[in-house]
Design a protein around this motif. Structure first.
Motif, PDB file in Angstrom:
ATOM      1  N   ALA A 165     -11.076 -65.708 -18.867  1.00  0.00           N
ATOM      2  CA  ALA A 165     -12.012 -66.253 -19.861  1.00  0.00           C
ATOM      3  C   ALA A 165     -12.816 -65.103 -20.446  1.00  0.00           C
ATOM      4  O   ALA A 165     -13.564 -64.432 -19.730  1.00  0.00           O
ATOM      5  CB  ALA A 165     -12.921 -67.284 -19.219  1.00  0.00           C
ATOM      6  N   THR A 166     -12.668 -64.859 -21.745  1.00  0.00           N
ATOM      7  CA  THR A 166     -13.267 -63.698 -22.406  1.00  0.00           C
ATOM      8  C   THR A 166     -14.303 -64.129 -23.428  1.00  0.00           C
ATOM      9  O   THR A 166     -14.045 -65.013 -24.248  1.00  0.00           O
ATOM     10  CB  THR A 166     -12.179 -62.863 -23.107  1.00  0.00           C
ATOM     11  N   ASN A 167     -15.483 -63.515 -23.383  1.00  0.00           N
ATOM     12  CA  ASN A 167     -16.537 -63.719 -24.374  1.00  0.00           C
ATOM     13  C   ASN A 167     -16.536 -62.531 -25.323  1.00  0.00           C
ATOM     14  O   ASN A 167     -16.677 -61.383 -24.891  1.00  0.00           O
ATOM     15  CB  ASN A 167     -17.900 -63.849 -23.694  1.00  0.00           C
ATOM     16  N   MET A 168     -16.359 -62.799 -26.626  1.00  0.00           N
ATOM     17  CA  MET A 168     -16.175 -61.732 -27.605  1.00  0.00           C
ATOM     18  C   MET A 168     -17.140 -61.911 -28.775  1.00  0.00           C
ATOM     19  O   MET A 168     -17.462 -63.036 -29.168  1.00  0.00           O
ATOM     20  CB  MET A 168     -14.729 -61.731 -28.106  1.00  0.00           C
ATOM     21  N   LEU A 169     -17.600 -60.788 -29.329  1.00  0.00           N
ATOM     22  CA  LEU A 169     -18.457 -60.780 -30.508  1.00  0.00           C
ATOM     23  C   LEU A 169     -17.738 -60.027 -31.620  1.00  0.00           C
ATOM     24  O   LEU A 169     -17.307 -58.892 -31.429  1.00  0.00           O
ATOM     25  CB  LEU A 169     -19.792 -60.114 -30.193  1.00  0.00           C
ATOM     26  N   ASP A 170     -17.611 -60.662 -32.790  1.00  0.00           N
ATOM     27  CA  ASP A 170     -16.972 -60.064 -33.960  1.00  0.00           C
ATOM     28  C   ASP A 170     -18.008 -59.850 -35.058  1.00  0.00           C
ATOM     29  O   ASP A 170     -18.841 -60.733 -35.325  1.00  0.00           O
ATOM     30  CB  ASP A 170     -15.861 -60.959 -34.521  1.00  0.00           C
ATOM     31  N   ILE A 171     -17.955 -58.692 -35.711  1.00  0.00           N
ATOM     32  CA  ILE A 171     -18.774 -58.407 -36.894  1.00  0.00           C
ATOM     33  C   ILE A 171     -17.815 -58.109 -38.042  1.00  0.00           C
ATOM     34  O   ILE A 171     -17.046 -57.145 -37.982  1.00  0.00           O
ATOM     35  CB  ILE A 171     -19.725 -57.223 -36.653  1.00  0.00           C
ATOM     36  N   ARG A 172     -17.850 -58.946 -39.085  1.00  0.00           N
ATOM     37  CA  ARG A 172     -16.931 -58.812 -40.216  1.00  0.00           C
ATOM     38  C   ARG A 172     -17.714 -58.535 -41.494  1.00  0.00           C
ATOM     39  O   ARG A 172     -18.770 -59.119 -41.727  1.00  0.00           O
ATOM     40  CB  ARG A 172     -16.103 -60.088 -40.397  1.00  0.00           C
ATOM     41  N   LEU A 173     -17.182 -57.641 -42.316  1.00  0.00           N
ATOM     42  CA  LEU A 173     -17.715 -57.367 -43.644  1.00  0.00           C
ATOM     43  C   LEU A 173     -16.590 -57.631 -44.637  1.00  0.00           C
ATOM     44  O   LEU A 173     -15.614 -56.867 -44.696  1.00  0.00           O
ATOM     45  CB  LEU A 173     -18.209 -55.922 -43.743  1.00  0.00           C
ATOM     46  N   LEU A 174     -16.711 -58.700 -45.431  1.00  0.00           N
ATOM     47  CA  LEU A 174     -15.601 -59.198 -46.232  1.00  0.00           C
ATOM     48  C   LEU A 174     -15.919 -59.171 -47.721  1.00  0.00           C
ATOM     49  O   LEU A 174     -17.012 -59.580 -48.150  1.00  0.00           O
ATOM     50  CB  LEU A 174     -15.258 -60.641 -45.824  1.00  0.00           C
ATOM     51  N   TYR A 175     -14.962 -58.681 -48.507  1.00  0.00           N
ATOM     52  CA  TYR A 175     -15.004 -58.813 -49.960  1.00  0.00           C
ATOM     53  C   TYR A 175     -14.419 -60.171 -50.328  1.00  0.00           C
ATOM     54  O   TYR A 175     -13.422 -60.617 -49.740  1.00  0.00           O
ATOM     55  CB  TYR A 175     -14.195 -57.696 -50.617  1.00  0.00           C
TER      56      TYR A 175
END
Length: 292
Positions: A165-175
């Motif tokens: 069981a994995t806890n993940m944080l994503d930061i996205r910068l999208l055009y």
């Protein structure tokens, strides 16, 4: 040696249109299909589960009824173009899935929960950008991993399958490209908008909990997982997809999106074999946004 089998799966597609007249448009439609099926092997006397992945591209012509517009409607589009800029913010609930997991498992099509917050800005009627922070928790079956247990006072090493069981944080910068305005022209009275989006992503694994699901030795005490641990690892990649919005009024919109996320490092997400799908994660979500 196989008997009767039943198929079930998931289909995703996107279509690009090019208007050649008021009556006809050319379209290009890529489609990705994932099918899972189980069959009884009469030789092995056991059920076996498989999954297939298929990619196809369709090209053709679409015929539609021409739209009529009056002079007042054309003027409304021009004045409406003055109010397209500005900030917006929103939240989203959805699910994520590592593509490599859609294999011979009973959880092949179970999506792990995710929640995200977004701040965006529309530069013009066509172009915009947004920053998104997403928290995801997903489970994975890790096959053939080492572990230790204490038996008779001795610490011994065995191999087995682990539920991770994995806890993940994503930061996205999208055009973001508003293809509704690109194809049909800007009209602020139209409630529906469709966007294509792409950009970089940075992820970190916050924590990982590993438990023994099936192993050579299920007994013993002091279980210790001795395989590779991924907590604290960072990964960089690219995300691309589409988002649709429907206006509920002057400020509020309902949104739905689909993203495919690819990591440059093939060993960032824990996998059991080398595959082109090792670093791909799919994301689906629905939410609300507020236009300032």
């Amino acid at each position: 040696p196989y008997g009767y089998s039943t198929y079930y799966g998931l289909t995703t597609s996107a279509a690009a249109l090019y208007r050649i007249s008021n009556l006809a448009q050319l379209f290009l439609e890529p489609r990705f299909d994932i099918y899972s099926y189980s069959r009884f092997n009469e030789v092995l006397q056991a059920n076996q589960t498989f999954s297939d992945r298929m990619l196809s591209v369709n090209f053709g012509t679409r015929i539609s009824r021409p739209l009529k517009s009056t002079e007042n409607e054309r003027r409304a589009r021009v004045t409406g173009m003055l109010s397209h800029r500005g900030f917006w913010g929103g939240f989203e609930l959805g699910g994520s899935k590592v593509l490599e997991e859609m294999r011979a498992t009973t959880k092949a099509f179970s999506f792990s929960p995710s929640v995200s917050a977004t701040v965006g800005y529309n530069f013009t009627r066509l172009h915009g950008a947004r920053a998104q922070v997403a928290y995801e928790r997903f489970s994975k079956l890790r096959i053939g991993e080492p572990y230790e247990v204490k038996i008779g006072g001795w610490q011994r090493t065995f191999f087995g399958n682990m539920e991770s069981a994995t806890n993940m944080l994503d930061i996205r910068l999208l055009y973001m490209l508003n293809i509704s305005n690109l194809w049909t022209g800007y009209d602020r009275r139209l409630p529906f908008n469709l966007y294509l989006q792409a950009g970089p992503v940075l992820s970190t694994i916050l924590s990982e909990n590993v438990e023994l699901a099936e192993g050579e030795m299920m007994g013993g005490t002091d279980f210790t997982f001795t395989g590779e641990k991924h907590s604290g690892k960072f990964g960089a990649g690219m995300a691309a997809g589409a988002m649709a919005s429907y206006s509920l009024g002057r400020h509020w919109d309902v949104t739905a999106e689909m993203l495919a996320q690819y990591y440059f490092g093939q060993n960032y997400l824990p996998n059991n074999e080398i595959s082109p799908f090792n670093g791909i994660k799919l994301h689906f979500g629905v939410g609300m946004r507020y236009n300032f």
